[in-house]
Design a protein around this motif. Structure first.
Motif, PDB file in Angstrom:
ATOM      1  N   LEU A  10       0.875  -1.162   0.000  1.00 16.03           N
ATOM      2  CA  LEU A  10       0.000   0.000   0.000  1.00 16.03           C
ATOM      3  C   LEU A  10       0.915   1.215   0.000  1.00 16.03           C
ATOM      4  O   LEU A  10       1.758   1.369   0.894  1.00 16.03           O
ATOM      5  CB  LEU A  10      -0.892   0.015   1.247  1.00 16.03           C
ATOM      6  CG  LEU A  10      -1.682   1.285   1.500  1.00 16.03           C
ATOM      7  CD1 LEU A  10      -2.680   1.545   0.370  1.00 16.03           C
ATOM      8  CD2 LEU A  10      -2.391   1.226   2.839  1.00 16.03           C
ATOM      9  N   CYS A  11       0.818   2.060  -1.005  1.00 17.57           N
ATOM     10  CA  CYS A  11       1.688   3.223  -1.142  1.00 17.57           C
ATOM     11  C   CYS A  11       0.869   4.491  -0.969  1.00 17.57           C
ATOM     12  O   CYS A  11      -0.346   4.487  -1.173  1.00 17.57           O
ATOM     13  CB  CYS A  11       2.327   3.234  -2.529  1.00 17.57           C
ATOM     14  SG  CYS A  11       3.260   1.750  -2.914  1.00 17.57           S
ATOM     15  N   GLY A  12       1.523   5.562  -0.594  1.00 13.06           N
ATOM     16  CA  GLY A  12       0.807   6.811  -0.421  1.00 13.06           C
ATOM     17  C   GLY A  12       1.737   7.996  -0.373  1.00 13.06           C
ATOM     18  O   GLY A  12       2.942   7.854  -0.186  1.00 13.06           O
ATOM     19  N   GLU A  13       1.147   9.152  -0.581  1.00 18.65           N
ATOM     20  CA  GLU A  13       1.892  10.400  -0.470  1.00 18.65           C
ATOM     21  C   GLU A  13       0.938  11.498  -0.035  1.00 18.65           C
ATOM     22  O   GLU A  13      -0.251  11.471  -0.341  1.00 18.65           O
ATOM     23  CB  GLU A  13       2.571  10.768  -1.785  1.00 18.65           C
ATOM     24  CG  GLU A  13       1.620  11.058  -2.919  1.00 18.65           C
ATOM     25  CD  GLU A  13       2.321  11.299  -4.248  1.00 18.65           C
ATOM     26  OE1 GLU A  13       3.524  10.992  -4.369  1.00 18.65           O
ATOM     27  OE2 GLU A  13       1.658  11.794  -5.167  1.00 18.65           O
ATOM     28  N   TRP A  14       1.470  12.434   0.732  1.00 20.14           N
ATOM     29  CA  TRP A  14       0.713  13.612   1.133  1.00 20.14           C
ATOM     30  C   TRP A  14       1.011  14.718   0.140  1.00 20.14           C
ATOM     31  O   TRP A  14       2.159  14.954  -0.218  1.00 20.14           O
ATOM     32  CB  TRP A  14       1.141  14.081   2.520  1.00 20.14           C
ATOM     33  CG  TRP A  14       0.623  13.235   3.625  1.00 20.14           C
ATOM     34  CD1 TRP A  14       1.348  12.337   4.346  1.00 20.14           C
ATOM     35  CD2 TRP A  14      -0.706  13.192   4.134  1.00 20.14           C
ATOM     36  NE1 TRP A  14       0.541  11.746   5.284  1.00 20.14           N
ATOM     37  CE2 TRP A  14      -0.734  12.254   5.169  1.00 20.14           C
ATOM     38  CE3 TRP A  14      -1.877  13.864   3.809  1.00 20.14           C
ATOM     39  CZ2 TRP A  14      -1.877  11.967   5.889  1.00 20.14           C
ATOM     40  CZ3 TRP A  14      -3.027  13.575   4.525  1.00 20.14           C
ATOM     41  CH2 TRP A  14      -3.011  12.643   5.552  1.00 20.14           C
ATOM     42  N   ARG A  15      -0.022  15.432  -0.274  1.00 14.44           N
ATOM     43  CA  ARG A  15       0.147  16.598  -1.134  1.00 14.44           C
ATOM     44  C   ARG A  15      -0.487  17.790  -0.431  1.00 14.44           C
ATOM     45  O   ARG A  15      -1.371  17.626   0.392  1.00 14.44           O
ATOM     46  CB  ARG A  15      -0.513  16.370  -2.485  1.00 14.44           C
ATOM     47  CG  ARG A  15       0.168  15.276  -3.279  1.00 14.44           C
ATOM     48  CD  ARG A  15      -0.453  15.132  -4.621  1.00 14.44           C
ATOM     49  NE  ARG A  15       0.257  14.107  -5.386  1.00 14.44           N
ATOM     50  CZ  ARG A  15       0.215  14.025  -6.684  1.00 14.44           C
ATOM     51  NH1 ARG A  15      -0.498  14.873  -7.381  1.00 14.44           N
ATOM     52  NH2 ARG A  15       0.886  13.077  -7.307  1.00 14.44           N
ATOM     53  N   SER A  16      -0.018  18.981  -0.784  1.00 19.82           N
ATOM     54  CA  SER A  16      -0.528  20.185  -0.143  1.00 19.82           C
ATOM     55  C   SER A  16      -0.673  21.305  -1.159  1.00 19.82           C
ATOM     56  O   SER A  16      -0.021  21.283  -2.211  1.00 19.82           O
ATOM     57  CB  SER A  16       0.423  20.627   0.968  1.00 19.82           C
ATOM     58  OG  SER A  16      -0.046  21.820   1.563  1.00 19.82           O
ATOM     59  N   ASP A  17      -1.502  22.280  -0.819  1.00 24.22           N
ATOM     60  CA  ASP A  17      -1.705  23.427  -1.702  1.00 24.22           C
ATOM     61  C   ASP A  17      -0.620  24.490  -1.535  1.00 24.22           C
ATOM     62  O   ASP A  17      -0.568  25.449  -2.281  1.00 24.22           O
ATOM     63  CB  ASP A  17      -3.084  24.045  -1.473  1.00 24.22           C
ATOM     64  CG  ASP A  17      -3.296  24.514  -0.041  1.00 24.22           C
ATOM     65  OD1 ASP A  17      -2.532  24.086   0.846  1.00 24.22           O
ATOM     66  OD2 ASP A  17      -4.234  25.298   0.190  1.00 24.22           O
ATOM     67  N   ARG A  18       0.271  24.302  -0.558  1.00 21.87           N
ATOM     68  CA  ARG A  18       1.366  25.238  -0.303  1.00 21.87           C
ATOM     69  C   ARG A  18       2.621  24.444   0.061  1.00 21.87           C
ATOM     70  O   ARG A  18       2.531  23.277   0.438  1.00 21.87           O
ATOM     71  CB  ARG A  18       1.008  26.154   0.863  1.00 21.87           C
ATOM     72  CG  ARG A  18      -0.164  27.051   0.566  1.00 21.87           C
ATOM     73  CD  ARG A  18      -0.342  28.082   1.657  1.00 21.87           C
ATOM     74  NE  ARG A  18      -0.429  27.457   2.974  1.00 21.87           N
ATOM     75  CZ  ARG A  18      -1.459  27.600   3.792  1.00 21.87           C
ATOM     76  NH1 ARG A  18      -2.488  28.334   3.442  1.00 21.87           N
ATOM     77  NH2 ARG A  18      -1.469  27.034   4.965  1.00 21.87           N
ATOM     78  N   PRO A  19       3.806  25.078  -0.011  1.00 25.10           N
ATOM     79  CA  PRO A  19       5.019  24.387   0.426  1.00 25.10           C
ATOM     80  C   PRO A  19       4.888  23.932   1.879  1.00 25.10           C
ATOM     81  O   PRO A  19       4.311  24.629   2.717  1.00 25.10           O
ATOM     82  CB  PRO A  19       6.120  25.440   0.291  1.00 25.10           C
ATOM     83  CG  PRO A  19       5.591  26.405  -0.721  1.00 25.10           C
ATOM     84  CD  PRO A  19       4.091  26.418  -0.529  1.00 25.10           C
TER      85      PRO A  19
END
Length: 54
Positions: free
Chosen positions: A24-33
């Protein structure tokens, strides 16, 4: 048990998950640095509670 995430910041996060044949793989993404790093720990026999603090 479902994954439970608590975000104590004013930043928006998006969790992207996918499956391979073995992981199970994953990553967090964000709208800002992102100014901080985060780690997810696996506790024996239960899903971890992830808390994001800014």
């Amino acid at each position: 048990m479902d994954l439970q995430v608590r975000n104590d910041t004013n930043q928006t996060f998006y969790l992207r998950l996918w499956l391979t044949d073995t992981h199970l793989c994953g990553e967090w993404r964000s709208d800002r640095p992102i100014l901080y790093t985060y780690q997810v720990y696996k506790f024996p026999a239960r899903m971890p509670l992830i808390s994001i603090k800014g």
